[in-house]
Design a protein around this motif. Structure first.
Motif, PDB file in Angstrom:
ATOM      1  N   GLY A 158       6.722  45.242  -5.918  1.00 13.10           N
ATOM      2  CA  GLY A 158       7.902  44.407  -5.782  1.00 13.10           C
ATOM      3  C   GLY A 158       7.737  43.252  -4.816  1.00 13.10           C
ATOM      4  N   HIS A 159       6.676  43.279  -4.002  1.00 14.56           N
ATOM      5  CA  HIS A 159       6.436  42.170  -3.080  1.00 14.56           C
ATOM      6  C   HIS A 159       5.779  40.977  -3.767  1.00 14.56           C
ATOM      7  CE1 HIS A 159       6.544  44.925   0.735  1.00 14.56           C
ATOM      8  NE2 HIS A 159       7.702  44.829   0.114  1.00 14.56           N
ATOM      9  N   GLN A 160       5.212  41.184  -4.951  1.00 16.04           N
ATOM     10  CA  GLN A 160       4.555  40.070  -5.639  1.00 16.04           C
ATOM     11  C   GLN A 160       5.515  38.939  -5.996  1.00 16.04           C
ATOM     12  OE1 GLN A 160       2.014  41.099  -8.963  1.00 16.04           O
ATOM     13  NE2 GLN A 160       2.272  39.083  -9.888  1.00 16.04           N
ATOM     14  N   PRO A 161       6.666  39.211  -6.634  1.00 13.05           N
ATOM     15  CA  PRO A 161       7.576  38.090  -6.926  1.00 13.05           C
ATOM     16  C   PRO A 161       8.118  37.424  -5.675  1.00 13.05           C
ATOM     17  CG  PRO A 161       8.591  40.199  -7.494  1.00 13.05           C
ATOM     18  CD  PRO A 161       7.154  40.472  -7.214  1.00 13.05           C
ATOM     19  N   LEU A 162       8.285  38.198  -4.592  1.00 10.78           N
ATOM     20  CA  LEU A 162       8.704  37.578  -3.332  1.00 10.78           C
ATOM     21  C   LEU A 162       7.648  36.617  -2.825  1.00 10.78           C
ATOM     22  CD1 LEU A 162      10.291  40.581  -1.391  1.00 10.78           C
ATOM     23  CD2 LEU A 162      11.462  38.485  -2.102  1.00 10.78           C
ATOM     24  N   ALA A 163       6.380  37.006  -2.931  1.00 12.12           N
ATOM     25  CA  ALA A 163       5.297  36.128  -2.497  1.00 12.12           C
ATOM     26  C   ALA A 163       5.280  34.846  -3.317  1.00 12.12           C
ATOM     27  CB  ALA A 163       3.956  36.848  -2.619  1.00 12.12           C
ATOM     28  N   GLU A 164       5.506  34.960  -4.602  1.00 13.82           N
ATOM     29  CA  GLU A 164       5.539  33.774  -5.468  1.00 13.82           C
ATOM     30  C   GLU A 164       6.661  32.832  -5.052  1.00 13.82           C
ATOM     31  OE1 GLU A 164       5.992  35.385  -9.342  1.00 13.82           O
ATOM     32  OE2 GLU A 164       3.919  36.100  -9.508  1.00 13.82           O
ATOM     33  N   ILE A 165       7.837  33.386  -4.793  1.00 16.90           N
ATOM     34  CA  ILE A 165       8.992  32.560  -4.409  1.00 16.90           C
ATOM     35  C   ILE A 165       8.755  31.889  -3.060  1.00 16.90           C
ATOM     36  CG2 ILE A 165      11.417  32.657  -3.703  1.00 16.90           C
ATOM     37  CD1 ILE A 165      11.803  34.854  -5.839  1.00 16.90           C
ATOM     38  N   VAL A 166       8.310  32.657  -2.072  1.00 24.22           N
ATOM     39  CA  VAL A 166       8.095  32.105  -0.733  1.00 24.22           C
ATOM     40  C   VAL A 166       7.004  31.035  -0.763  1.00 24.22           C
ATOM     41  CG1 VAL A 166       7.233  32.652   1.572  1.00 24.22           C
ATOM     42  CG2 VAL A 166       8.951  34.112   0.507  1.00 24.22           C
ATOM     43  N   ALA A 167       5.940  31.257  -1.508  1.00 22.01           N
ATOM     44  CA  ALA A 167       4.866  30.259  -1.595  1.00 22.01           C
ATOM     45  C   ALA A 167       5.402  28.952  -2.171  1.00 22.01           C
ATOM     46  CB  ALA A 167       3.732  30.785  -2.469  1.00 22.01           C
ATOM     47  N   ARG A 168       6.215  29.050  -3.196  1.00 22.55           N
ATOM     48  CA  ARG A 168       6.771  27.841  -3.802  1.00 22.55           C
ATOM     49  C   ARG A 168       7.720  27.133  -2.833  1.00 22.55           C
ATOM     50  NH1 ARG A 168       8.737  30.152  -7.752  1.00 22.55           N
ATOM     51  NH2 ARG A 168      10.936  30.267  -7.185  1.00 22.55           N
ATOM     52  N   GLN A 169       8.535  27.892  -2.127  1.00 24.18           N
ATOM     53  CA  GLN A 169       9.495  27.282  -1.207  1.00 24.18           C
ATOM     54  C   GLN A 169       8.806  26.639  -0.008  1.00 24.18           C
ATOM     55  OE1 GLN A 169      12.209  30.522  -0.407  1.00 24.18           O
ATOM     56  NE2 GLN A 169      13.283  30.263  -2.358  1.00 24.18           N
ATOM     57  N   LEU A 170       7.729  27.231   0.480  1.00 24.20           N
ATOM     58  CA  LEU A 170       6.982  26.586   1.565  1.00 24.20           C
ATOM     59  C   LEU A 170       6.273  25.337   1.062  1.00 24.20           C
ATOM     60  CD1 LEU A 170       5.466  29.677   3.437  1.00 24.20           C
ATOM     61  CD2 LEU A 170       7.363  28.223   4.146  1.00 24.20           C
ATOM     62  N   THR A 179      -1.547  29.742  -0.680  1.00 24.45           N
ATOM     63  CA  THR A 179      -2.145  30.687  -1.609  1.00 24.45           C
ATOM     64  C   THR A 179      -1.668  32.076  -1.210  1.00 24.45           C
ATOM     65  OG1 THR A 179      -4.124  30.937  -0.242  1.00 24.45           O
ATOM     66  CG2 THR A 179      -4.192  29.279  -1.981  1.00 24.45           C
ATOM     67  N   PHE A 180      -1.433  32.920  -2.210  1.00 22.77           N
ATOM     68  CA  PHE A 180      -0.972  34.271  -1.916  1.00 22.77           C
ATOM     69  C   PHE A 180      -1.760  35.256  -2.763  1.00 22.77           C
ATOM     70  CE2 PHE A 180       1.661  32.744  -5.381  1.00 22.77           C
ATOM     71  CZ  PHE A 180       1.735  33.839  -6.248  1.00 22.77           C
ATOM     72  N   ALA A 181      -1.866  36.473  -2.236  1.00 21.80           N
ATOM     73  CA  ALA A 181      -2.635  37.496  -2.941  1.00 21.80           C
ATOM     74  C   ALA A 181      -2.190  38.870  -2.487  1.00 21.80           C
ATOM     75  CB  ALA A 181      -4.136  37.318  -2.678  1.00 21.80           C
ATOM     76  N   GLY A 182      -2.275  39.821  -3.417  1.00 20.73           N
ATOM     77  CA  GLY A 182      -2.039  41.210  -3.085  1.00 20.73           C
ATOM     78  C   GLY A 182      -3.351  41.874  -2.706  1.00 20.73           C
ATOM     79  N   LEU A 183      -3.343  42.626  -1.621  1.00 24.30           N
ATOM     80  CA  LEU A 183      -4.554  43.293  -1.149  1.00 24.30           C
ATOM     81  C   LEU A 183      -4.453  44.796  -1.396  1.00 24.30           C
ATOM     82  CD1 LEU A 183      -5.120  41.608   2.345  1.00 24.30           C
ATOM     83  CD2 LEU A 183      -6.155  40.993   0.151  1.00 24.30           C
ATOM     84  N   PRO A 184      -5.527  45.414  -1.902  1.00 25.04           N
ATOM     85  CA  PRO A 184      -5.560  46.878  -1.937  1.00 25.04           C
ATOM     86  C   PRO A 184      -5.419  47.428  -0.520  1.00 25.04           C
ATOM     87  CG  PRO A 184      -7.366  45.920  -3.214  1.00 25.04           C
ATOM     88  CD  PRO A 184      -6.750  44.799  -2.445  1.00 25.04           C
ATOM     89  N   SER A 185      -4.951  48.657  -0.412  1.00 27.01           N
ATOM     90  CA  SER A 185      -4.608  49.207   0.899  1.00 27.01           C
ATOM     91  C   SER A 185      -5.786  49.226   1.865  1.00 27.01           C
ATOM     92  CB  SER A 185      -4.034  50.609   0.741  1.00 27.01           C
ATOM     93  OG  SER A 185      -4.945  51.443   0.062  1.00 27.01           O
TER      94      SER A 185
END
Length: 510
Positions: free
Chosen positions: A363-375, A383-389
């Motif tokens: 669920g953090h992926q769409p938030l990252a997309e939105i925040v990246a666009r707004q910044l 640039t944003f990316a999901g990291l394995p644990s």
């Protein structure tokens, strides 16, 4: 002739017994089964450890009051500077060895000495003393009236068998892969990428499981995990596997209940305070002003989740309604950046930023997309990316190699559990926070006795967070649990006296 099961129960009809299996479909495999050494939050190992091991006491998300686990009762001594726990004298390890206070002393002091995951909430501990085989004292540097929630809230506080770990290197101990716990299930089989099978411990010292096998099926496709519940091939999926966009995959499925409720925490945007850019409050304020929660609100679900601009959840006993993040104002954001000297180059770019989130929390992926666009709208190239644990632990927790992170903020049931993230020197202080007013508010709340007095200090804590824009709240997330109606014993049905991911009280519904 009566048929006899392995547990000795007989079927008077003479028919063979069917094994009672409880199946969990989860997208993330285990790495190992020693979460006190290092934790892989949300993985199959995380789920398994909740059922293989015990804690001293239990706190779950929605209840500030602790419940017994290894301890049957406890005492708050010396003005909350010493906590004494009286252990269940029947407790045994799965190899038959008695579990004693010495196991607890060894596990938590060694984790603290080595800086392992199990020490995350033990910062206040000065020492741990075995008063006798069944009594243990935690002695703190300073009084802490919220200590119980630290000891019982997360699986990092599990207790390991001293006789199998003492004198070994935890990193290479073979029992990380062949665990011997004290919980109601023992590991029977792990085939990486396929499944983890746990079997009920017969004649368990605590409540006896009424299911025979707990099976974690590793299914990387989250959609398929949800479909398995809809088809009756699984009985539950873990947190964040079912999100609002997948509800249609299971709604209306026969024999499936979808339990929804507001979550126990929020998703937030945190700064790497170790980088010079974020040490200027004007720049932090600019980022906060760039965030448009009207867009984030589209991810919400009325009554379950919503965009959020406060520094604690609205249903918390310590909530400060006046502590809010700066509102959306692109013009103000740009002006603050110019004033701070973060100006745009010939291409209109003020700087390049990396934003990470843990990919386990989908669920953090769409938030990252939105925040990246707004910044991007205020001049940053993001640039944003999901990291394995495992990568998250290395890059974010250890190396602090990031600009911004979107991370879950566990704010329930007691704000004390946030201190590990936001106080100076906290073991989970990924953002390298070092605000003396934050530290002072935490300390005052720990030393306060009555909950009303603690509330005042936590409200001051929120006021400081808002004043200094320590981090930016984004979203109060919700919880969706598609679960089989064939079983009873879910955490909410038991008054949250067991964790969500503990299934030792499950029983089939006749």
């Amino acid at each position: 002739m009566h048929k006899v099961r392995a547990d000795g129960r007989r079927n008077p009809t003479g028919k063979a017994f069917m094994s009672i299996d409880f199946v969990v479909a989860t997208p993330h495999d285990a790495i190992e089964f020693n979460d006190v050494y290092r934790n892989v939050t949300g993985s199959a190992g995380y789920l398994a450890c909740n059922n293989i091991y015990n804690r001293v006491v239990l706190n779950e998300w929605y209840d500030i009051n602790p419940f017994p686990d290894l301890a049957t009762h406890w005492e708050q001594l010396d003005g909350s500077r010493r906590w004494r726990f009286h252990l269940n004298q029947a407790a045994r390890w799965q190899d038959g060895t008695p579990l004693t206070a010495h196991d607890i002393v060894y596990t938590h002091l060694h984790a603290k000495k080595m800086g392992y995951q199990g020490a995350m909430f033990l910062k206040d501990v000065e020492t741990i003393v075995a008063v006798n085989d069944h009594t243990v004292d935690y002695v703190l540097h300073t009084p802490n009236s919220g200590f119980l929630v630290l000891l019982g809230n997360f699986i990092f506080a599990h207790v390991l068998p001293r006789h199998l770990y003492e004198g070994t290197d935890w990193a290479t101990n073979p029992h990380n892969l062949s665990p011997v716990g004290s919980g109601p299930f023992r590991l029977a089989e792990w085939i990486p990428g396929e499944h983890i099978i746990m079997e009920a411990v017969k004649n368990h010292w605590g409540p006896q499981p009424e299911i025979d096998r707990l099976i974690l099926k590793i299914v990387p496709d989250r959609d398929e995990c949800v479909r398995m519940v809809a088809r009756g091939e699984a009985h539950i999926v873990p947190q964040d596997t079912l999100t609002k966009d997948r509800l249609h995959l299971v709604q209306g499925a026969p024999g499936v209940e979808i339990m929804t409720r507001e979550g126990p925490g929020m998703a937030l945007l945190d700064f790497n305070h170790g980088r010079e850019l974020w040490q200027d409050k004007r720049v932090r304020d600019a980022v906060a002003h760039a965030v448009n929660r009207d867009e984030i609100a589209q991810l919400g679900d009325p009554g379950v989740s919503q965009a959020w601009d406060h520094y604690l959840l609205g249903n918390s006993w310590a909530f400060n309604p006046d502590a809010k993040a700066p509102g959306h104002d692109v013009g103000r954001a740009r002006a603050l950046l110019d004033e701070a000297g973060v100006t745009a180059d010939a291409n209109g770019v003020r700087g390049r930023l990396t934003v990470y989130y843990m990919d386990m929390f989908h669920g953090h992926q769409p938030l990252a997309e939105i925040v990246a666009r707004q910044l991007g709208e205020v001049g940053f190239e993001v640039t944003f990316a999901g990291l394995p644990s495992v990568d998250w632990a290395r890059e974010v927790r250890t190396r602090h190699d990031f600009d911004l992170i979107i991370v879950g903020g566990s704010m329930a049931p007691d704000p004390e559990i946030t201190a590990t993230k936001y106080s100076t020197g906290g073991q989970n202080n990924m953002g390298l926070h070092r605000n003396p007013d934050v530290d002072a508010a935490y300390l005052a709340a720990r030393r306060a006795g009555a909950q009303a007095e603690r509330r005042e200090h936590y409200q001051q804590l929120q006021a400081v967070w808002a004043r200094d824009t320590e981090w930016v709240p984004l979203f109060w997330y919700g919880m969706y649990y598609p679960r089989s109606e064939k079983f009873f014993g879910w955490a909410d049905q038991l008054g949250y006296s067991v964790p969500w991911w503990h299934w030792g009280r499950m029983r089939p519904v006749a």
